[in-house]
Design a protein around this motif. Sequence first.
Motif, PDB file in Angstrom:
ATOM      1  N   CYS A  69       0.856  -1.188   0.000  1.00 61.82           N
ATOM      2  CA  CYS A  69       0.000   0.000   0.000  1.00 61.82           C
ATOM      3  C   CYS A  69       0.893   1.240   0.000  1.00 61.82           C
ATOM      4  O   CYS A  69       1.532   1.542   1.016  1.00 61.82           O
ATOM      5  N   THR A  71       0.276   4.381   0.185  1.00 61.94           N
ATOM      6  CA  THR A  71      -0.120   5.508   1.044  1.00 61.94           C
ATOM      7  C   THR A  71      -0.315   5.066   2.493  1.00 61.94           C
ATOM      8  O   THR A  71      -1.038   5.704   3.253  1.00 61.94           O
ATOM      9  N   LEU A  72       0.364   4.015   2.880  1.00 64.09           N
ATOM     10  CA  LEU A  72       0.248   3.512   4.251  1.00 64.09           C
ATOM     11  C   LEU A  72       0.700   4.560   5.268  1.00 64.09           C
ATOM     12  O   LEU A  72       0.199   4.595   6.395  1.00 64.09           O
ATOM     13  N   GLU A  74      -0.077   7.509   5.420  1.00 67.07           N
ATOM     14  CA  GLU A  74      -1.137   8.471   5.706  1.00 67.07           C
ATOM     15  C   GLU A  74      -2.173   7.950   6.701  1.00 67.07           C
ATOM     16  O   GLU A  74      -3.110   8.663   7.062  1.00 67.07           O
ATOM     17  N   VAL A  75      -2.029   6.717   7.160  1.00 71.55           N
ATOM     18  CA  VAL A  75      -2.984   6.133   8.114  1.00 71.55           C
ATOM     19  C   VAL A  75      -2.931   6.890   9.439  1.00 71.55           C
ATOM     20  O   VAL A  75      -1.853   7.244   9.933  1.00 71.55           O
ATOM     21  N   GLY A  92      -9.325  -1.736   6.971  1.00 68.35           N
ATOM     22  CA  GLY A  92      -8.961  -0.789   5.913  1.00 68.35           C
ATOM     23  C   GLY A  92      -9.068  -1.473   4.559  1.00 68.35           C
ATOM     24  O   GLY A  92      -8.176  -2.247   4.183  1.00 68.35           O
ATOM     25  N   THR A  94      -9.438  -1.934   0.280  1.00 66.63           N
ATOM     26  CA  THR A  94      -8.972  -1.326  -0.958  1.00 66.63           C
ATOM     27  C   THR A  94     -10.180  -0.751  -1.699  1.00 66.63           C
ATOM     28  O   THR A  94     -11.321  -1.138  -1.423  1.00 66.63           O
ATOM     29  N   TYR A 101      -5.848  -3.451   3.289  1.00 69.85           N
ATOM     30  CA  TYR A 101      -4.472  -3.041   3.559  1.00 69.85           C
ATOM     31  C   TYR A 101      -4.193  -2.984   5.054  1.00 69.85           C
ATOM     32  O   TYR A 101      -3.032  -2.905   5.462  1.00 69.85           O
ATOM     33  N   THR A 145     -10.581   4.814   5.528  1.00 64.22           N
ATOM     34  CA  THR A 145     -10.594   5.309   4.153  1.00 64.22           C
ATOM     35  C   THR A 145     -10.002   4.252   3.226  1.00 64.22           C
ATOM     36  O   THR A 145      -8.924   3.706   3.516  1.00 64.22           O
ATOM     37  N   ARG A 147      -7.813   2.549   0.501  1.00 63.53           N
ATOM     38  CA  ARG A 147      -6.503   2.885  -0.061  1.00 63.53           C
ATOM     39  C   ARG A 147      -6.106   1.808  -1.054  1.00 63.53           C
ATOM     40  O   ARG A 147      -6.291   0.623  -0.805  1.00 63.53           O
ATOM     41  N   ASP A 149      -3.828  -0.677  -3.323  1.00 63.19           N
ATOM     42  CA  ASP A 149      -2.589  -1.432  -3.214  1.00 63.19           C
ATOM     43  C   ASP A 149      -2.073  -1.723  -4.620  1.00 63.19           C
ATOM     44  O   ASP A 149      -2.721  -1.399  -5.605  1.00 63.19           O
ATOM     45  N   SER A 164      -0.081  10.136  -6.177  1.00 66.47           N
ATOM     46  CA  SER A 164      -0.335   9.625  -4.829  1.00 66.47           C
ATOM     47  C   SER A 164       0.888   8.985  -4.188  1.00 66.47           C
ATOM     48  O   SER A 164       0.954   8.849  -2.963  1.00 66.47           O
TER      49      SER A 164
END
Length: 212
Positions: A69, A71-72, A74-75, A92, A94, A101, A145, A147, A149, A164
């Motif tokens: 992932c 954008t991990l 941003e968790v 979480g 996808t 994710y 949200t 996200r 992968d 991203s």
Amino acid sequence: MRQDHAKNQRVAEAFYDHARQAVAESGLPVVEVDDTQQRGSDFGARLANAFADAFAAGYDRVIAVGNDCPTLHEVDWTGVVTQLAADRPVLGPTPDREGAYLIGLTRAQFDRAAFATLPWRSSELVPALRSHLEAAVGGRPVRLTPRADVNGHGDLMRLLRGASAPPALAERLRHVLGDAFRTHQAEQRGATRPVLKRRSRAPPSPRPGSHT
């Protein structure tokens, strides 16, 4: 063929390092489980064993994350921990709702046998996982949200064409891919370039055998 395998390995390492940094920055204790430490005949069994090992080590709440992932980082880790502390499992998904994710569980919510037999790596996973968690707590899990992968070459190219991906990860992936990414960019530009046709200002010429 060997060169492609080496390149794929370097791509996987780039994502793994990004995931490691993302969870390290969370400030939470981290337990890494790599290929040499996994136990089980399939993905479900290996993931269930990883959860079981973490609970056996004394943790009461466990958060599992995938390393694919981008954008991990941003968790909201504090938010995830807060939900788990209130005995609410966290999921979480996808965007296509075919994968997850992040999965957060408490010790009381974890059923090793049932968890291992969920339809992992199929389009039925998220609904089945949600139903499993609802049965465990008597209510819906907290949904984060969605996200994306990265599951293949197409996903990887879309990631690098978009905005991203974290700059450091994107730069490393472009370096690994080298000519393959530059060729893909050129092909994309060629596919999207408009074709202009010049229109003649003169009347069309008569064809042989026709009458004007």
